[in-house]
Scaffold this motif. Structure first.
Motif, PDB file in Angstrom:
ATOM      1  N   THR A  37       0.826  -1.201   0.000  1.00 46.44           N
ATOM      2  CA  THR A  37       0.000   0.000   0.000  1.00 46.44           C
ATOM      3  C   THR A  37       0.862   1.254   0.000  1.00 46.44           C
ATOM      4  OG1 THR A  37      -1.737  -1.172   1.180  1.00 46.44           O
ATOM      5  CG2 THR A  37      -1.819   1.230   1.237  1.00 46.44           C
ATOM      6  N   GLY A  38       1.896   1.267   0.833  1.00 43.13           N
ATOM      7  CA  GLY A  38       2.782   2.432   0.886  1.00 43.13           C
ATOM      8  C   GLY A  38       3.503   2.687  -0.419  1.00 43.13           C
ATOM      9  N   VAL A  39       4.026   1.644  -1.020  1.00 44.51           N
ATOM     10  CA  VAL A  39       4.736   1.800  -2.284  1.00 44.51           C
ATOM     11  C   VAL A  39       3.762   2.187  -3.394  1.00 44.51           C
ATOM     12  CG1 VAL A  39       6.077   0.569  -4.024  1.00 44.51           C
ATOM     13  CG2 VAL A  39       6.609   0.266  -1.625  1.00 44.51           C
ATOM     14  N   SER A  40       2.566   1.608  -3.378  1.00 43.52           N
ATOM     15  CA  SER A  40       1.575   1.925  -4.409  1.00 43.52           C
ATOM     16  C   SER A  40       1.127   3.372  -4.345  1.00 43.52           C
ATOM     17  CB  SER A  40       0.358   1.008  -4.267  1.00 43.52           C
ATOM     18  OG  SER A  40       0.717  -0.318  -4.507  1.00 43.52           O
ATOM     19  N   ILE A  41       1.038   3.929  -3.155  1.00 42.97           N
ATOM     20  CA  ILE A  41       0.651   5.336  -3.020  1.00 42.97           C
ATOM     21  C   ILE A  41       1.667   6.236  -3.702  1.00 42.97           C
ATOM     22  CG2 ILE A  41       0.407   7.217  -1.347  1.00 42.97           C
ATOM     23  CD1 ILE A  41      -0.951   5.159   0.503  1.00 42.97           C
ATOM     24  N   TYR A  42       2.940   5.998  -3.456  1.00 46.24           N
ATOM     25  CA  TYR A  42       3.978   6.811  -4.103  1.00 46.24           C
ATOM     26  C   TYR A  42       3.992   6.604  -5.614  1.00 46.24           C
ATOM     27  CZ  TYR A  42       6.117   8.528   0.144  1.00 46.24           C
ATOM     28  OH  TYR A  42       6.361   9.184   1.310  1.00 46.24           O
ATOM     29  N   ALA A  43       3.838   5.345  -6.045  1.00 45.04           N
ATOM     30  CA  ALA A  43       3.891   5.071  -7.481  1.00 45.04           C
ATOM     31  C   ALA A  43       2.672   5.640  -8.201  1.00 45.04           C
ATOM     32  CB  ALA A  43       4.003   3.567  -7.713  1.00 45.04           C
ATOM     33  N   LEU A  44       1.497   5.524  -7.608  1.00 43.95           N
ATOM     34  CA  LEU A  44       0.299   6.073  -8.252  1.00 43.95           C
ATOM     35  C   LEU A  44       0.334   7.598  -8.293  1.00 43.95           C
ATOM     36  CD1 LEU A  44      -2.517   3.750  -6.890  1.00 43.95           C
ATOM     37  CD2 LEU A  44      -1.746   3.990  -9.256  1.00 43.95           C
ATOM     38  N   SER A  45       0.860   8.219  -7.233  1.00 46.15           N
ATOM     39  CA  SER A  45       0.965   9.687  -7.277  1.00 46.15           C
ATOM     40  C   SER A  45       1.976  10.136  -8.316  1.00 46.15           C
ATOM     41  CB  SER A  45       1.321  10.238  -5.900  1.00 46.15           C
ATOM     42  OG  SER A  45       2.609   9.831  -5.519  1.00 46.15           O
ATOM     43  N   THR A  46       2.970   9.317  -8.586  1.00 49.89           N
ATOM     44  CA  THR A  46       3.919   9.638  -9.649  1.00 49.89           C
ATOM     45  C   THR A  46       3.261   9.496 -11.019  1.00 49.89           C
ATOM     46  OG1 THR A  46       5.784   8.911  -8.307  1.00 49.89           O
ATOM     47  CG2 THR A  46       6.137   9.014 -10.667  1.00 49.89           C
ATOM     48  N   LEU A  47       2.496   8.432 -11.218  1.00 50.73           N
ATOM     49  CA  LEU A  47       1.836   8.225 -12.502  1.00 50.73           C
ATOM     50  C   LEU A  47       0.738   9.253 -12.758  1.00 50.73           C
ATOM     51  CD1 LEU A  47       1.478   4.355 -12.765  1.00 50.73           C
ATOM     52  CD2 LEU A  47       2.883   5.844 -14.171  1.00 50.73           C
ATOM     53  N   ILE A  48      -0.059   9.529 -11.757  1.00 45.51           N
ATOM     54  CA  ILE A  48      -1.191  10.443 -11.942  1.00 45.51           C
ATOM     55  C   ILE A  48      -0.745  11.894 -11.942  1.00 45.51           C
ATOM     56  CG2 ILE A  48      -3.338  11.270 -10.893  1.00 45.51           C
ATOM     57  CD1 ILE A  48      -3.753   8.365  -9.917  1.00 45.51           C
ATOM     58  N   GLY A  49       0.078  12.255 -10.970  1.00 47.10           N
ATOM     59  CA  GLY A  49       0.469  13.653 -10.830  1.00 47.10           C
ATOM     60  C   GLY A  49       1.688  14.049 -11.632  1.00 47.10           C
ATOM     61  N   LEU A  72       7.981   5.764 -15.748  1.00 45.17           N
ATOM     62  CA  LEU A  72       8.255   4.394 -16.179  1.00 45.17           C
ATOM     63  C   LEU A  72       8.606   3.496 -14.993  1.00 45.17           C
ATOM     64  CD1 LEU A  72       8.557   2.459 -18.563  1.00 45.17           C
ATOM     65  CD2 LEU A  72      10.972   3.144 -18.687  1.00 45.17           C
ATOM     66  N   SER A  73       9.453   3.991 -14.098  1.00 44.64           N
ATOM     67  CA  SER A  73       9.804   3.188 -12.935  1.00 44.64           C
ATOM     68  C   SER A  73       8.607   3.006 -12.007  1.00 44.64           C
ATOM     69  CB  SER A  73      10.984   3.798 -12.182  1.00 44.64           C
ATOM     70  OG  SER A  73      10.679   5.092 -11.747  1.00 44.64           O
ATOM     71  N   ALA A  74       7.700   3.986 -11.953  1.00 44.17           N
ATOM     72  CA  ALA A  74       6.492   3.848 -11.139  1.00 44.17           C
ATOM     73  C   ALA A  74       5.589   2.762 -11.708  1.00 44.17           C
ATOM     74  CB  ALA A  74       5.749   5.172 -11.070  1.00 44.17           C
ATOM     75  N   PHE A  75       5.488   2.695 -13.022  1.00 46.25           N
ATOM     76  CA  PHE A  75       4.675   1.651 -13.654  1.00 46.25           C
ATOM     77  C   PHE A  75       5.209   0.266 -13.314  1.00 46.25           C
ATOM     78  CE2 PHE A  75       4.180  -1.259 -17.271  1.00 46.25           C
ATOM     79  CZ  PHE A  75       2.798  -1.419 -17.235  1.00 46.25           C
ATOM     80  N   PHE A  76       6.507   0.069 -13.477  1.00 50.70           N
ATOM     81  CA  PHE A  76       7.094  -1.233 -13.174  1.00 50.70           C
ATOM     82  C   PHE A  76       7.067  -1.526 -11.680  1.00 50.70           C
ATOM     83  CE2 PHE A  76       8.949  -0.815 -17.444  1.00 50.70           C
ATOM     84  CZ  PHE A  76       8.549  -2.039 -17.945  1.00 50.70           C
ATOM     85  N   CYS A  77       7.185  -0.513 -10.872  1.00 50.47           N
ATOM     86  CA  CYS A  77       7.094  -0.687  -9.429  1.00 50.47           C
ATOM     87  C   CYS A  77       5.698  -1.186  -9.044  1.00 50.47           C
ATOM     88  CB  CYS A  77       7.427   0.623  -8.739  1.00 50.47           C
ATOM     89  SG  CYS A  77       7.525   0.490  -6.969  1.00 50.47           S
ATOM     90  N   LEU A  78       4.668  -0.583  -9.615  1.00 45.08           N
ATOM     91  CA  LEU A  78       3.302  -1.039  -9.357  1.00 45.08           C
ATOM     92  C   LEU A  78       3.100  -2.472  -9.829  1.00 45.08           C
ATOM     93  CD1 LEU A  78       1.066   2.008 -10.276  1.00 45.08           C
ATOM     94  CD2 LEU A  78       1.272   0.907  -8.062  1.00 45.08           C
ATOM     95  N   LEU A  79       3.616  -2.788 -10.980  1.00 48.07           N
ATOM     96  CA  LEU A  79       3.484  -4.140 -11.511  1.00 48.07           C
ATOM     97  C   LEU A  79       4.137  -5.161 -10.580  1.00 48.07           C
ATOM     98  CD1 LEU A  79       2.505  -5.735 -14.020  1.00 48.07           C
ATOM     99  CD2 LEU A  79       4.806  -5.446 -14.928  1.00 48.07           C
ATOM    100  N   ILE A  80       5.341  -4.884 -10.149  1.00 41.69           N
ATOM    101  CA  ILE A  80       6.066  -5.802  -9.272  1.00 41.69           C
ATOM    102  C   ILE A  80       5.385  -5.918  -7.919  1.00 41.69           C
ATOM    103  CG2 ILE A  80       8.226  -6.088  -7.999  1.00 41.69           C
ATOM    104  CD1 ILE A  80       9.621  -4.897 -10.507  1.00 41.69           C
ATOM    105  N   VAL A  81       4.954  -4.802  -7.368  1.00 41.92           N
ATOM    106  CA  VAL A  81       4.330  -4.813  -6.044  1.00 41.92           C
ATOM    107  C   VAL A  81       3.013  -5.574  -6.066  1.00 41.92           C
ATOM    108  CG1 VAL A  81       3.170  -3.289  -4.394  1.00 41.92           C
ATOM    109  CG2 VAL A  81       5.461  -2.775  -5.129  1.00 41.92           C
ATOM    110  N   TRP A  82       2.181  -5.348  -7.066  1.00 39.36           N
ATOM    111  CA  TRP A  82       0.880  -6.017  -7.110  1.00 39.36           C
ATOM    112  C   TRP A  82       1.024  -7.509  -7.380  1.00 39.36           C
ATOM    113  CZ3 TRP A  82      -2.074  -1.763 -10.239  1.00 39.36           C
ATOM    114  CH2 TRP A  82      -2.340  -0.693  -9.392  1.00 39.36           C
TER     115      TRP A  82
END
Length: 101
Positions: A37-49, A72-82
């Motif tokens: 959840t913590g990592v996804s919050i940072y990655a989603l705010s990077t992708l959206i904002g 790009l790193s946020a996208f792969f981070c979300l993929l790996i985390v999920w």
């Protein structure tokens, strides 16, 4: 997210060996869910904002260490985390079946 949080998280994850075996599965799910959840919050705010996050630390001697998260790193981070979180949920059923053998 400072490095201190990550180091504390890694150190506390070793405490799972002190937990009774009947609670280890649930504790691992809770710990991985919090971290995902913590990592996804940072990655989603990077992708959206479109923000660029950069964490730096000088805990170790030598050059300063830095982590950067762009789109790009946020996208792969979300993929790996999920995928990791889904694997953790799958492991619960798998481990419970293996305990009965």
């Amino acid at each position: 997210m400072p490095y201190y949080f990550l180091f504390a998280w890694m150190a506390s994850s070793g405490l799972i060996f002190l937990v009774p075996s009947r609670f280890k599965t649930y504790l691992s799910i809770v710990l991985s869910s919090i971290l995902c959840t913590g990592v996804s919050i940072y990655a989603l705010s990077t992708l959206i904002g479109g923000n660029l996050y950069q964490w730096t630390t000088s805990l170790l001697p030598g050059p300063q260490n830095a982590l950067r998260m762009d789109g790009l790193s946020a996208f792969f981070c979300l993929l790996i985390v999920w995928v990791s979180w889904a694997g953790t949920l799958y492991t619960k059923g798998y481990v419970s079946k293996m305990k009965h053998l």
